[in-house]
Design an enzyme around this catalytic site. Structure first.
Site, PDB file in Angstrom:
ATOM      1  N   ASP A 203      -0.140  -2.767   6.966  1.00  0.00           N
ATOM      2  CA  ASP A 203      -0.936  -1.859   6.152  1.00  0.00           C
ATOM      3  C   ASP A 203      -2.151  -1.399   6.971  1.00  0.00           C
ATOM      4  OD1 ASP A 203      -1.021  -1.038   3.051  1.00  0.00           O
ATOM      5  OD2 ASP A 203      -3.071  -1.427   3.676  1.00  0.00           O
ATOM      6  N   TYR A 336     -10.153   3.996   2.575  1.00  0.00           N
ATOM      7  CA  TYR A 336      -9.306   5.191   2.521  1.00  0.00           C
ATOM      8  C   TYR A 336     -10.116   6.454   2.776  1.00  0.00           C
ATOM      9  CZ  TYR A 336      -5.522   2.329   0.684  1.00  0.00           C
ATOM     10  OH  TYR A 336      -4.535   1.379   0.532  1.00  0.00           O
ATOM     11  N   HIS A 390       6.284  -5.334   1.504  1.00  0.00           N
ATOM     12  CA  HIS A 390       5.065  -4.899   2.174  1.00  0.00           C
ATOM     13  C   HIS A 390       4.135  -6.057   2.536  1.00  0.00           C
ATOM     14  CE1 HIS A 390       2.342  -1.757   3.389  1.00  0.00           C
ATOM     15  NE2 HIS A 390       1.365  -2.213   2.613  1.00  0.00           N
TER      16      HIS A 390
END
Length: 413
Positions: A203, A336, A390
């Site tokens: 990630d 982000y 994930h």
């Protein structure tokens, strides 16, 4: 609450000897987690949160977000079955430290092998994860294992918290993943004294890890990824390049198509309006639980919680509790907005000869065929696993341990 939470994390004596220069220059200290004082308020907030009596659409699956009955079950478990003191004790079984690097307080686990030839390895998490997602693999990696070729491999494992996550301080507004890579290289070389080391990333951790792999090519001498900072190729691109996918990869390809169609709304929200979601859920534990657990369940293997997975309700609640008890949800989502263009559309090769290893897990939300991974580094190993998603450190710890041990086959200091 965050400042109080951090003050509650007391110093302890650990068997790890701190280098005097590092202690002086980087304020390197042992660290113990002690957040029990925050638990009564957390439990009160969870207990006093009302949920709807029934779902608006009982037939809606998790593609519409976390299902009401799952959230209600997690809320009930949080109150009735989850024991933070037990989890905190398990977390404190590892050697924790903090260091001050470029004005940033960096929290990390440093677990050392008894083997004097152990390879230094830094493991980098993403969102909505933390150092917690690597706990099942740390101790096994410090133990010596023998490969099929007869080579003995073990690791000195370092697991930092990304800036703005749990016990690491929130970075300034213009902070990027390249800045994080720089201070993590300082952590490994100047603070801990390793001249060379290997890196693993998933990630956001993969974005930082790739920056390390590319920019610090004299110190980073091997890298392992389960995710890449390059947009996964579309099904059309894969077909146009005459790439044949295995049956496992076809499942992953479907997951990517589904994610692009209905799964990336959170990404747009956190990239463009981090304060909206961050402030809305700032003092709302059940809200954070809904937001985070929905992603964990959607991105992990559908068989999560069954062997070899340890990704059960307790793991989810521990992860969310860490966010809540350190008031780091808001600062975590800002990664982000600060790195809006982190995933590149053009594949470029890192200027390094260091070996690159890659593992593709069936239920991950990104697919990179071997041909694409070879474009970005010195690819020496490509594995495909039929279990996991994930969060492989929780979703399939044995497979991740085996793959990380493979680094030892190629690592040269």
């Amino acid at each position: 609450m965050r400042s109080l939470s951090l003050l509650a994390c007391l110093l302890v004596v650990t068997p790890f000897t701190i280098a005097s220069d590092a202690q002086k220059n980087f304020d390197l200290k042992p660290f113990k987690i002690d957040l029990t004082g925050e638990i009564p308020r957390l439990r009160s907030l969870v207990n006093n949160t009302r949920l709807p009596d029934k779902a608006l659409d009982p037939d809606a699956g998790q593609e519409k977000g976390i299902e009401l009955d799952i959230l209600r079950e997690l809320q009930s478990d949080w109150l009735k079955n989850f024991d933070w003191k037990v989890q905190q004790t398990e977390l404190n079984n590892f050697s924790h430290f903090t260091a001050l690097i470029e004005g940033q307080s960096v929290h990390f686990v440093h677990q050392k092998s008894e083997d004097p030839n152990a390879i230094p390895l830094i493991l980098l998490h993403g969102w909505p994860g933390s150092f917690h997602e690597f706990l099942p693999v740390i101790n096994p990696l410090t133990e010596s294992s023998t490969s099929a070729s007869g080579k003995t491999v073990s690791y000195n494992v370092v697991v930092p918290s990304l800036p703005g996550f749990v016990f690491s301080s929130a970075p300034p507004a213009n902070w990027t993943v390249d800045d994080t890579a720089r201070i993590f290289n300082t952590l490994m070389t100047d603070v801990l004294g390793y001249s060379t080391y290997a890196v693993h990333g998933t990630d956001w951790g993969s974005v930082v890890a790739y920056s390390l792999y590319s920019s610090f090519n004299t110190t980073v001498r091997a890298a392992h990824f389960v995710f890449l900072p390059f947009l996964p190729p579309s099904a059309e691109d894969i077909a146009a390049n005459n790439i044949t996918l295995s049956d496992i990869q076809k499942v992953t390809e479907h997951r990517v198509i589904e994610f692009n169609a209905i799964g990336n709304g959170y990404l747009i929200e956190q990239r463009t309006k981090p304060n909206d979601i961050g402030l809305a859920l700032y003092d709302n534990p059940v809200g954070q639980l809904a937001w985070i657990a929905g992603k964990i369940k959607l991105w992990s293997d559908p068989r999560a919680g069954t062997s070899p997975s340890v990704l059960d309700n307790t793991a989810i609640l521990t992860s969310v509790s860490l966010y809540c008890l350190t008031d780091s949800f808001l600062s975590s989502v800002w990664i982000y907005a600060q790195n809006a263009d982190a995933l590149k559309t053009v594949y470029t090769k890192a200027p390094t000869d260091a070996p690159l290893l890659f593992s593709q897990y069936e239920y991950n939300v990104g697919l990179w065929p071997e041909e694409y991974v070879a474009k970005v580094g010195n690819l020496v190993s490509y594995n495909v696993h039929d279990f996991g998603g994930h969060f492989p450190g929780l979703d399939n710890p044995p497979a991740l341990i085996d793959d990380l041990r493979d680094i030892g086959l190629y690592f040269e200091a």
